[in-house]
Design a protein around this motif. Structure first.
Motif, mmCIF file in Angstrom:
data_model
loop_
_atom_site.group_PDB
_atom_site.id
_atom_site.type_symbol
_atom_site.label_atom_id
_atom_site.label_comp_id
_atom_site.label_asym_id
_atom_site.label_seq_id
_atom_site.Cartn_x
_atom_site.Cartn_y
_atom_site.Cartn_z
ATOM 1 N N ASP A 271 1.604 5.999 16.730
ATOM 2 C CA ASP A 271 1.403 5.066 15.611
ATOM 3 C C ASP A 271 0.792 5.758 14.392
ATOM 4 O O ASP A 271 0.239 5.100 13.514
ATOM 5 N N GLU A 272 0.935 7.071 14.319
ATOM 6 C CA GLU A 272 0.436 7.848 13.180
ATOM 7 C C GLU A 272 1.590 8.553 12.479
ATOM 8 O O GLU A 272 2.612 8.861 13.090
ATOM 9 N N ARG A 273 1.402 8.804 11.180
ATOM 10 C CA ARG A 273 2.408 9.502 10.383
ATOM 11 C C ARG A 273 1.729 10.539 9.500
ATOM 12 O O ARG A 273 0.721 10.248 8.841
ATOM 13 N N VAL A 274 2.302 11.727 9.438
ATOM 14 C CA VAL A 274 1.797 12.797 8.578
ATOM 15 C C VAL A 274 2.340 12.576 7.167
ATOM 16 O O VAL A 274 3.560 12.486 6.967
ATOM 17 N N ARG B 33 -7.958 9.846 8.312
ATOM 18 C CA ARG B 33 -6.987 8.811 8.675
ATOM 19 C C ARG B 33 -7.144 7.594 7.773
ATOM 20 O O ARG B 33 -8.262 7.151 7.481
ATOM 21 N N ARG B 34 -6.002 7.048 7.336
ATOM 22 C CA ARG B 34 -5.977 5.773 6.631
ATOM 23 C C ARG B 34 -5.521 4.719 7.641
ATOM 24 O O ARG B 34 -4.369 4.710 8.061
ATOM 25 N N ASN B 35 -6.441 3.860 8.038
ATOM 26 C CA ASN B 35 -6.168 2.894 9.097
ATOM 27 C C ASN B 35 -5.680 1.559 8.542
ATOM 28 O O ASN B 35 -6.270 1.004 7.625
ATOM 29 N N TYR B 36 -4.612 1.067 9.138
ATOM 30 C CA TYR B 36 -3.957 -0.165 8.702
ATOM 31 C C TYR B 36 -4.479 -1.340 9.520
ATOM 32 O O TYR B 36 -4.478 -1.299 10.756
ATOM 33 N N LEU C 278 -1.599 8.619 8.241
ATOM 34 C CA LEU C 278 -1.483 7.166 8.239
ATOM 35 C C LEU C 278 -1.526 6.653 9.664
ATOM 36 O O LEU C 278 -0.790 7.129 10.531
ATOM 37 N N HIS C 279 -2.385 5.689 9.921
ATOM 38 C CA HIS C 279 -2.580 5.164 11.272
ATOM 39 C C HIS C 279 -2.312 3.667 11.272
ATOM 40 O O HIS C 279 -3.059 2.900 10.663
#
Length: 258
Positions: free
Chosen positions: A84-87, A112-115, A166-167
């Motif tokens: 569930d993460e993106r570089v 990390r930017r957590n959604y 991105l998380h």
């Protein structure tokens, strides 16, 4: 010649989120996916993207499962990520720069930017939420923790990378709640096995402290309505952890292992 990069991940039933994750790390020299028994199309999606896929259905906890996944890698460096993460492109460039000039005594932290419920949080303790995920494969590995596992790298220099990871922490609230409950249960079982104890007063104190820390100390109020909701969620998670530990202490819960 640049150092080789292995992207390593563990997975189970991630068909809906895996394609974007794999696309964001397509620049790696190899991708290793250790699956723990998916029943959807996770394995096919990973193989089609060129990943090396191995299945291991006995679940030893997150830390040991990550160790198993890393043992399959062959690169000089490991980038450990979740499905569930993106570089981001900026982070990709920062990683490529490290591979051009590797420093074997250093490990690298990533913001990390957590959604959470429609918003990438900027406060609440959820940003920058630095995690150490890039490191020399032969020198370091994850600890054995059942949950909240982390890289075991005593004495290493920790260098902060530019760019975010991105998380997608909470896209579906019910699934997020179930995952939080599973983490709380595993946390309590691990502490119980180590002889840790908790009182009713401790449950209440930790719960209230989690709410205040998220909303006030960590600036959750600046994240708007999501900040308030996250403060309640963190308090609930803390309540579940310590209440389960209390129940285990008193024999009111029969589970003693994951």
């Amino acid at each position: 010649m640049p150092a080789r990069l292995s992207v390593v991940m563990i997975a189970k039933n991630a068909e809906d989120i895996l394609p974007e994750c794999l696309a964001s790390v397509a620049f790696a020299d190899e991708i290793i996916l250790l699956d723990s028994g998916s029943t959807d199309n996770t394995l096919d999606i990973a193989r089609e993207a060129g990943a090396t896929v191995v299945t291991s259905t006995d679940w030893p906890g997150y830390g040991i499962q990550r160790q198993r996944a890393q043992a399959l890698a062959t690169g000089d460096y490991v980038l450990m990520i979740d499905t569930d993460e993106r570089v981001t492109p900026e982070l990709k460039q920062a990683i490529l720069a490290i591979l051009e000039n590797p420093q074997p005594d250093a490990v690298y932290s990533i913001a990390r930017r957590n959604y959470f419920l429609g918003r990438f949080m900027r406060h609440s303790g959820w940003y920058p939420d630095r995690v150490t995920r890039l490191y020399p494969r032969e020198r370091y590995r994850y600890n054995d923790n059942l949950v909240h596992e982390s890289l075991d790298a005593p004495g290493a220099r920790v260098i902060a990378l530019k760019g975010d990871l991105l998380h997608l922490t909470c896209r579906d609230f019910a699934s997020f709640q179930q995952k939080q409950l599973n983490y709380a249960t595993a946390w309590a079982q691990e502490r119980h096995q180590k002889g840790k104890r908790c009182s009713i007063a401790g449950i209440m104190g930790h719960t209230l402290g989690a709410f205040i820390k998220t909303l006030i100390i960590r600036g959750g109020v600046l994240d708007g309505k999501q900040g308030w909701l996250l403060a309640v969620v963190n308090a609930q998670y803390t309540f579940n952890k310590y209440t389960e530990l209390w129940a285990l202490n008193h024999g009111y819960t029969q589970k003693t292992a994951i």
